[in-house]
Design a protein around this motif. Structure first.
Motif, short mmCIF file in Angstrom:
data_model
loop_
_atom_site.label_atom_id
_atom_site.label_comp_id
_atom_site.label_asym_id
_atom_site.label_seq_id
_atom_site.Cartn_x
_atom_site.Cartn_y
_atom_site.Cartn_z
N TRP A 282 50.89 65.08 45.04
CA TRP A 282 50.80 66.48 45.43
C TRP A 282 49.73 66.71 46.50
O TRP A 282 49.63 67.81 47.04
CB TRP A 282 50.47 67.32 44.21
CG TRP A 282 49.20 66.85 43.52
CD1 TRP A 282 47.92 67.26 43.79
CD2 TRP A 282 49.10 65.86 42.50
NE1 TRP A 282 47.02 66.59 42.99
CE2 TRP A 282 47.72 65.72 42.18
CE3 TRP A 282 50.03 65.08 41.81
CZ2 TRP A 282 47.27 64.83 41.21
CZ3 TRP A 282 49.57 64.19 40.85
CH2 TRP A 282 48.21 64.07 40.55
N SER B 63 56.69 68.90 42.71
CA SER B 63 58.08 69.06 42.28
C SER B 63 59.05 68.44 43.26
O SER B 63 59.96 67.68 42.88
CB SER B 63 58.41 70.55 42.12
OG SER B 63 59.79 70.74 41.91
N GLU C 276 59.20 74.62 44.68
CA GLU C 276 58.99 73.89 45.92
C GLU C 276 57.58 73.35 46.09
O GLU C 276 57.14 73.08 47.22
CB GLU C 276 59.33 74.79 47.12
CG GLU C 276 60.78 75.21 47.18
CD GLU C 276 61.11 76.00 48.45
OE1 GLU C 276 60.25 76.04 49.35
OE2 GLU C 276 62.20 76.56 48.53
N SER C 277 56.87 73.15 45.02
CA SER C 277 55.55 72.54 45.16
C SER C 277 55.69 71.09 45.61
O SER C 277 56.75 70.47 45.45
CB SER C 277 54.79 72.58 43.83
OG SER C 277 55.38 71.68 42.90
N GLU C 278 54.64 70.55 46.18
CA GLU C 278 54.68 69.15 46.61
C GLU C 278 55.00 68.23 45.44
O GLU C 278 55.79 67.29 45.59
CB GLU C 278 53.34 68.74 47.24
CG GLU C 278 53.06 69.34 48.60
CD GLU C 278 52.42 70.71 48.53
OE1 GLU C 278 52.06 71.26 49.59
OE2 GLU C 278 52.27 71.26 47.42
N ARG D 224 49.69 72.42 55.28
CA ARG D 224 49.37 73.29 54.14
C ARG D 224 48.03 73.98 54.34
O ARG D 224 47.87 75.17 54.03
CB ARG D 224 49.36 72.46 52.86
CG ARG D 224 49.00 73.27 51.60
CD ARG D 224 49.01 72.37 50.39
NE ARG D 224 48.13 71.23 50.58
CZ ARG D 224 48.29 70.03 50.01
NH1 ARG D 224 49.31 69.81 49.20
NH2 ARG D 224 47.45 69.05 50.23
N SER E 256 47.66 77.92 54.47
CA SER E 256 46.83 78.56 53.44
C SER E 256 45.70 79.37 54.07
O SER E 256 45.36 80.45 53.58
CB SER E 256 46.26 77.50 52.49
OG SER E 256 47.29 76.82 51.82
N TYR F 37 56.01 75.97 54.42
CA TYR F 37 55.29 76.90 53.54
C TYR F 37 55.60 78.35 53.93
O TYR F 37 54.72 79.10 54.37
CB TYR F 37 53.78 76.63 53.63
CG TYR F 37 53.40 75.23 53.26
CD1 TYR F 37 53.32 74.84 51.92
CD2 TYR F 37 53.15 74.27 54.24
CE1 TYR F 37 52.98 73.53 51.57
CE2 TYR F 37 52.82 72.97 53.90
CZ TYR F 37 52.74 72.61 52.57
OH TYR F 37 52.41 71.31 52.23
#
Length: 476
Positions: free
Chosen positions: A29, A82, A78-80, A360, A364, A395
């Motif tokens: 992740w 996952s 859609e997390s890294e 990211r 962010s 993102y």
């Protein structure tokens, strides 16, 4: 086979699966998404009618994988962690299959060593946390090989149907698995059987999957423009012999070569049995075909495409070194693991993906500093792995509520993974709103912004990109 032996082997396979999964997923992740993974998400997010239209127009080669990921992200997000988990799961499946084949063909110790080599290979440690189809395609090839070994011990045609299904799925998952099918056919063949039986077996492993893959190949031919960038790929001794399995971790290639040299020097040999010959074909044929085609003027080679050959290399190394004494075998295993550590660590850094930028972090930063109604302007040019605008695809939630003043129309309509863009529409930006500009070096858009009355209020280096907050002079 006794029940007790079956239970022990089942537990051993479970241990291999769990260990490979945990090792591969560790730190998965941490790296930011990059261009290829953003493309996976762009395709997987599409509603199915648009999805199938886009696949037929642009990206049939990744169609099955993207279809799987379409359902996956609907459930798991859609997390890294996952999005990359299916690839890590595929590595675990592949490792379990490698263990099964190595134990069956060469013995327990060679099987264990083959698993260590497979999981430690830099190409596998990289693709195990990559949201692309390479790990899944490779795992399906291993499953097909395991099914061949199993079917050879069974009667009837049903086991061979399973072989054909797995082999077909592997090619649809990653098209260049097609070049591993001859190796599966060699595994399936048995010269001692009647010719009709041999034809059935070879057909299940080679002919039927090849024919069923024909629609995919026919769909890919008019889409070959999407890999035109491969013409810029270097085809040399390093990219052909080292990079496919070891990436930039050349020291690991040297270490394995020295281990093999020691084994040969010590008199350890590998008999050219049917499995060994098949593994040599598995290892060498895909690369030979892709490199030959590329040198002939049809660019189809890039090192990561040869991920499909990683199981064969691992099994061959295991078969060669597995005959050593226990102390030597333990030493070889430890050395392989130690050599793998630097690459494993490097591949789990935030900027580990190709291009060396942290999309990211930039996304962010803007999400936490921009105000609703502010505008965004992200550079879209340059090498694929360094394009700041990919952050919007990777993102999208970070840019919700912000005005994309260069946007004209969606990538779905362009038939590519790039939105249609226009010159920045500065007139759409309210006077009290800022423009958040993300570029590779800060130079893009600077003249246009200044000409329209904007000046930088702040400029920061974020994740290897330049993030600037531009504000009207009269609002400062």
């Amino acid at each position: 086979m006794r029940v007790g032996d079956s239970v022990v082997r089942g537990k051993a396979s479970l241990v291999v699966f769990a260990a490979a999964l945990v090792i591969t997923m560790a730190g998965s992740w941490v790296p930011s998404f990059w261009y290829d993974e953003a493309a996976t998400l762009q395709l997987a997010r599409l509603p199915l009618p648009e999805f199938f239209g886009f696949v037929m127009q642009r990206d049939a080669v990744h169609g099955l994988y993207a279809f799987v990921m379409h359902g996956w992200i609907q459930v798991f997000g859609e997390s890294e962690f996952s999005v990359r988990f299916p690839s890590a799961l595929a590595v675990a499946v592949g490792a379990t299959g490698v263990f099964h084949l190595g134990r069956r063909w060469f013995g327990v110790a060679p099987g264990i060593l083959a698993v260590v080599v497979f999981v430690a290979l830099p190409r596998i440690t990289t693709q195990g946390i990559e949201a692309r189809s390479y790990a899944m395609g490779t795992a399906l090839l291993v499953v097909a090989a395991v099914l061949v070994a199993w079917a050879r011990e069974r009667r009837g045609w049903a086991p061979w149907v399973a072989v054909g299904a797995a082999a077909t799925a592997s090619v649809w998952m990653f098209a260049y698995g097609l070049f591993v099918l001859p190796a599966l056919a060699l595994l399936a063949d048995d010269p001692t059987l009647a010719w009709r039986t041999r034809v059935v077996r070879v057909s299940a492993a080679l002919v039927v999957p090849g024919l069923l893959a024909a629609p995919l190949v026919l769909a890919m031919i008019p889409q070959r423009g999407q890999v035109a960038w491969l013409s810029e790929q270097d085809v040399n001794l390093y990219t052909v012999l080292i990079e496919p399995m070891f990436g930039s971790a050349f020291w690991m290639a040297i270490g394995l070569a020295l281990l093999v040299a020691v084994a040969v020097r010590a008199g350890w040999r590998v008999t050219l049995s049917s499995p060994v010959v098949s593994l040599l074909v598995w290892l060498l044929l895909p690369g030979t075909v892709l490199v030959t085609l590329s040198l002939a003027g049809m660019p189809v080679f890039t090192p990561r495409y040869l991920t499909v050959s990683a199981p064969a290399l691992a099994l061959l190394v295991g078969s060669l070194l597995g005959g050593a004494r226990r102390r030597s075998l333990v030493a070889a295993t430890v050395l392989i693991c130690v050599l793998a550590v630097p690459h494993v660590i490097a591949s789990r850094l935030p900027t580990a993906k190709p291009g060396g930028i942290d999309l990211r972090a930039a996304a962010s930063f803007i999400a936490s500093h921009a105000r609703p109604g502010d505008a965004i302007l992200l550079e879209a040019g340059g090498p694929a792995g360094t394009r700041p605008r990919v952050a919007i695809a990777a993102y999208p939630d970070a840019f919700a509520g912000l005005r994309d003043i260069a946007f004209a129309s969606s990538y779905v309509g362009t038939g590519t993974y790039s939105d249609s863009l226009v010159d920045p529409k500065f007139t759409e930006v309210p006077g009290d709103a800022d423009i958040w500009v993300v570029t590779r070096d800060g130079s893009a858009f600077a003249q246009q912004l200044a000409a329209n009355g904007y000046a930088p209020a702040s400029v920061r280096d974020v994740g290897g990109l330049t993030v600037g907050e531009w504000r009207r002079d009269d609002a400062r």
